[in-house]
Design a protein around this motif. Structure first.
Motif, PDB file in Angstrom:
ATOM      1  N   GLN A 583      45.875  19.814 -23.724  1.00 32.82           N
ATOM      2  CA  GLN A 583      45.435  20.133 -22.365  1.00 32.82           C
ATOM      3  C   GLN A 583      45.981  21.483 -21.899  1.00 32.82           C
ATOM      4  O   GLN A 583      47.148  21.799 -22.086  1.00 32.82           O
ATOM      5  N   SER A 779      41.956  18.758 -10.641  1.00 31.33           N
ATOM      6  CA  SER A 779      42.782  18.774 -11.847  1.00 31.33           C
ATOM      7  C   SER A 779      42.551  17.486 -12.638  1.00 31.33           C
ATOM      8  O   SER A 779      42.164  16.461 -12.079  1.00 31.33           O
ATOM      9  N   LEU A 780      42.775  17.552 -13.932  1.00 31.62           N
ATOM     10  CA  LEU A 780      42.605  16.398 -14.809  1.00 31.62           C
ATOM     11  C   LEU A 780      43.918  16.083 -15.500  1.00 31.62           C
ATOM     12  O   LEU A 780      44.746  16.969 -15.723  1.00 31.62           O
ATOM     13  N   ASN A 789      38.506  10.483 -15.863  1.00 33.14           N
ATOM     14  CA  ASN A 789      38.338  11.894 -15.507  1.00 33.14           C
ATOM     15  C   ASN A 789      36.883  12.286 -15.290  1.00 33.14           C
ATOM     16  O   ASN A 789      36.563  13.107 -14.430  1.00 33.14           O
ATOM     17  N   TYR A 790      35.996  11.696 -16.061  1.00 37.90           N
ATOM     18  CA  TYR A 790      34.570  12.043 -15.973  1.00 37.90           C
ATOM     19  C   TYR A 790      34.001  11.685 -14.601  1.00 37.90           C
ATOM     20  O   TYR A 790      33.048  12.313 -14.139  1.00 37.90           O
ATOM     21  N   LYS A 792      35.274  12.119 -11.748  1.00 34.18           N
ATOM     22  CA  LYS A 792      35.807  12.916 -10.638  1.00 34.18           C
ATOM     23  C   LYS A 792      34.828  13.984 -10.147  1.00 34.18           C
ATOM     24  O   LYS A 792      35.121  14.674  -9.167  1.00 34.18           O
TER      25      LYS A 792
END
Length: 809
Positions: A583, A779-780, A789-790, A792
């Motif tokens: 990341q 932010s992820l 996360n997808y 968001k």
């Protein structure tokens, strides 16, 4: 008369005073009547109870006032007791089915205490109870679920039946025969045991029964009729009613030590919350994944995620290494997290003495085929898999070879012909001990593991993937089609080698177990479990041409996917393996490893996918550059033609007269993301941002390189410029639509303008949403996984429901 919540047993004996027994029955009658209960009395009381009933009936007619009153109250009770005390020459029933989970507390308690061997289901309790209603020499005939025949929960019940009773005959019925989804059995038992007596067993499938319910022939299909002594079932661990097994198979169990003598078998960890603790390995940061060999090393590493075996598809020797488990701080959270009630830990089966050890793993629940795989050090294992840990390193290769041979599948059918391959089943398999010194078997095992590992690591879904074979195997400047043929030839060699080695292993095991008349050493091509093997990969009844077509198309799809990976900086043509996979890594991190790349990655990992060439750095143009870099300028058009033709074989429909680059563009804009979702099991690493149905603008963003500025850069570098380009193009078309234009040309322009107007409206709406989300600087945390996360980004992303399971608002 049914079974209810309370059964009352009379304590009568031959020395009891009859009237004392009557008083005792009266005292209990009210409670029994309240529950609608069945009163069970010893069968020796049928005659005295009948005499008692006659005596009471006479008193009810001719006794004094007190006697008449008492007798009339007693008659119903004694009548019930007399009926229940009678014993029969035959009991025939199709009892109700009810698993222990469906029982209320009282019935579950009664079943546990009164029928401990058959407590798992009401039908099994009825089988046992049926014998209590019979005379000494009689028949108990029951139509029930088939599960009592082989499940471990009925092991003691089977052992008692085989010891005390005799199976006279059985009709074993497959799924659907009784118009229900599961198998059943109609069984006739003798109440007594006759040693060595043979029974008749036959199997019927749904197709064997005509509409009236009668079999086409009886016994149905004589080749399925077996005549054998039920005593022989005792030779198989767990005493399953495995009438289909041969005497040679049964002798293997009785003559050889069990697998458990040489290896410990374990079921895996139950986390209680897989969404919280398990990820596919590609979802998280590479720098947070630990590859270690012990608990101590794992804790010192300070890593969060560690490889775990989690079952997977039927595959032998190596592979299915796809997931990681949160075992941070030696799994402290998993080991200590409580339910809300705080009364017990949520997770269990930690196997702390075995985790991170090398061993053998297999999928616990399968479609029918059993496949074991080598597991190196560093793995935990989940409850979807099970593991074996040989007690001696010298045993490992031979035990794995045995589990990958034809024998276990046949033997497991005898013990548990279901889709569950439990540690106890594997531990009970017979092992010929002298094979541990067979060097041919151990050598073949090593080669087979290596072949399977090479195959598994040739695809980017492996964490040990280095470079695509079609790229690595072209040291010379050759056309792509020639490279593909070379790779395919190599795959065919691998398939043939694995098939030959497995057949040699089968011969050695079949000879050692004396099963030459039972099994063939032949390994069908569809069971050579290499992904490069189209017969295994695609299955079904496709012909050779269809299989080759699918393989060629998929190979070009994999080439496109690898090229996208190189564009994103995940891979490089100049260095094997993962490059940017943690990341927050940037182009600087890439250049630190590869200062002068032959094919440079995108600076911000945003790759447009558009149905027209609006940007010079879109996926289509960059793919052309990738092909040029790998195979040179000389064969560029030929190579693009080969890719386009291959994609049109299966992935997309061909269009007459379409240029190769346009075909590739169409694949990228319509089909690539669907393939990516399938490859990465709906946990994509390249995310498709889409303006909507009109596809005015779409682009891929690499999850691991996303940062809080990505959306703003997407808007500045692509969306706003595209808005201006669309406006200019619309203006030009409107000018071209002059009165002098032909009708056909005018119609074409009108159609194009209509499409562009819709795209403009869609792009403007998308820009507004994009600006809104860009301002939030989202932010992820890759530890949360793709699914979280997808979600968001609302409906900025495509296929949201497929990934998150929830439709975006």
């Amino acid at each position: 008369m049914g079974v209810h919540q309370c059964w009352v047993r009379s304590e009568l004996s031959s020395n009891d005073n009859t009237y004392k027994a009557i008083v005792d029955l009266i005292e209990r009658f009210e409670d029994a009547k309240t529950f609608g209960s069945l009163i069970e009395v010893p069968n020796s009381f049928e005659t005295p109870l009948k005499s008692l009933l006659e005596e009471i009936s006479e008193l009810a007619d001719s006794g004094d006032t007190m006697q008449k009153t008492a007798a009339r109250q007693l008659i119903p009770i004694v009548q019930q007791a007399w009926v229940l005390a009678q014993r029969y020459d035959a009991v025939i029933a199709n009892p109700p089915y009810m698993g222990s989970k469906g029982m209320n507390k009282a019935l579950k308690s009664f079943a546990r205490n009164t029928y401990p061997n058959s407590k798992s289901d009401l039908f099994a309790i009825f089988i046992e109870h049926g014998f209590k209603l019979l005379n000494e020499y009689a028949f108990n005939a029951m139509v029930t679920m088939q599960s009592w025949m082989f499940l471990s929960s009925y092991k003691k019940m089977r052992e008692e039946l085989l010891r005390e009773r005799t199976i006279d005959n059985m009709v074993h019925m497959g799924n659907g025969v009784m118009k229900i989804a599961f198998g059943t059995s109609a069984t006739v038992f003798k109440t007594f045991h006759v040693a060595g007596m043979k029974g008749f067993f036959t199997y019927i499938e749904a197709g064997d029964i005509i509409d009236s319910g009668e079999p086409l022939e009886f016994p149905a299909k004589n080749d399925r009729l077996k005549v054998m002594a039920p005593d022989s079932f005792k030779k198989i661990p767990g005493s399953p009613v495995a009438y289909w097994t041969s005497s040679a198979i049964r002798e293997c169990f009785s003559k050889n030590p069990s697998f458990s003598k040489f290896s410990d078998t374990r079921i895996g960890l139950i986390t209680g919350d897989n969404d919280r603790y398990i990820r596919l390995w590609h979802e998280v940061s590479k720098d947070k994944v630990g590859f270690v060999s012990s608990r101590v090393e794992a804790e010192k590493s300070k890593k969060k995620w560690f490889p775990q075996s989690k079952g997977g598809d039927f595959r032998r020797w190596y592979g299915n290494n796809e997931s990681v488990l949160d075992w941070s701080n030696d799994g402290s959270e998993l080991q200590n997290r409580m339910h809300d009630s705080g009364t017990r830990t949520l997770a269990h089966n930690f196997n702390l003495d075995c985790i991170f050890k090398k061993g053998i793993t297999w999928t616990k629940i399968s479609s029918g085929k059993f496949g074991a795989r080598y597991q190196s050090e560093g793995f935990l294992f989940n409850d979807a898999s099970a593991n074996a840990f040989p007690i001696n390193d010298d045993y490992e290769l031979i035990l794995l070879a045995f589990l990958c041979s034809k024998l276990p599948e046949e033997m497991l059918k005898a013990m548990n012909p279901t889709i569950n391959f439990l540690p106890g089943n594997i531990g009970s398999l017979p092992v010929v001990k002298h094979l541990f010194s067979n060097h041919t078997l151990s050598g073949n095992s090593k080669n087979l593991i290596n072949l399977s590992k090479d195959d598994w690591d040739s695809f980017e879904t492996s964490w040990d993937f280095t470079i695509l074979p079609i790229v690595s195997r072209c040291g010379e400047i050759l056309p792509l089609s020639t490279c593909y043929e070379r790779v395919k030839f190599h795959w065919q060699e691998m398939i043939q080698e694995m098939q030959c080695l497995e057949e040699e292993n089968n011969r050695l095991f079949i000879d050692a177990y004396g099963l030459q008349n039972e099994l063939s050493s032949e390994v069908p091509l569809e069971e050579v479990t290499l992904t490069c093997n189209p017969r295994y990969r695609y299955g079904g009844k496709k012909n050779e041409e269809e299989l080759e077509t699918m393989l060629q198309c998929d190979s070009m799809e994999e080439l496109v996917s690898y090229a996208i990976g190189c564009m994103m900086g995940r891979y490089s043509l100049d260095k094997s393996g993962l490059i940017l996979a943690s990341q927050g890594e940037t182009i600087r991190d890439y250049l630190a490893q590869i200062p002068e790349p032959s094919f440079a990655p995108d600076k911000n990992a945003i790759i447009p996918l558009t149905d027209q060439e609006w940007f010079s750095d879109d996926a289509t143009n960059r793919f052309r550059d990738f092909v040029r870099t790998v195979w040179g300028e000389e064969h560029l058009q030929e190579n693009l033609d080969f890719v386009a033709e291959s994609l049109c074989l299966h992935a997309i429909k061909p269009k007459k007269g379409e240029a190769a680059l346009d075909t590739i563009r169409r694949y990228l804009s319509t089909q690539f993301y669907k393939d990516h979702l399938r490859t990465y099991k709906k946990r994509p690493i390249y995310w498709l941002f889409s303006s909507g149905k009109q596809k005015a603008f779409e682009c891929l963003v690499y999850l691991h390189r996303y940062n809080e500025s990505t959306l703003a850069e997407m808007r500045t570098d692509y969306v706003i410029p595209l808005t201006e380009k669309l406006a200019s193009y619309v203006e030009k078309l409107e000018q071209d639509k002059e009165p002098s234009a032909s009708a056909a040309e005018a119609k074409r322009i009108e159609k194009e303008l209509s499409k562009l107007y819709k795209q403009q409206a869609e792009l403007n709406a998308f820009d507004e949403k994009l600006r809104h989300y860009a301002d939030q600087r989202i932010s992820l945390d890759l530890d949360d996984g793709v699914k979280v996360n997808y979600g968001k980004f609302g409906d900025l992303l495509a296929e949201v429901k497929d990934v998150t399971g929830v439709k975006p608002k």
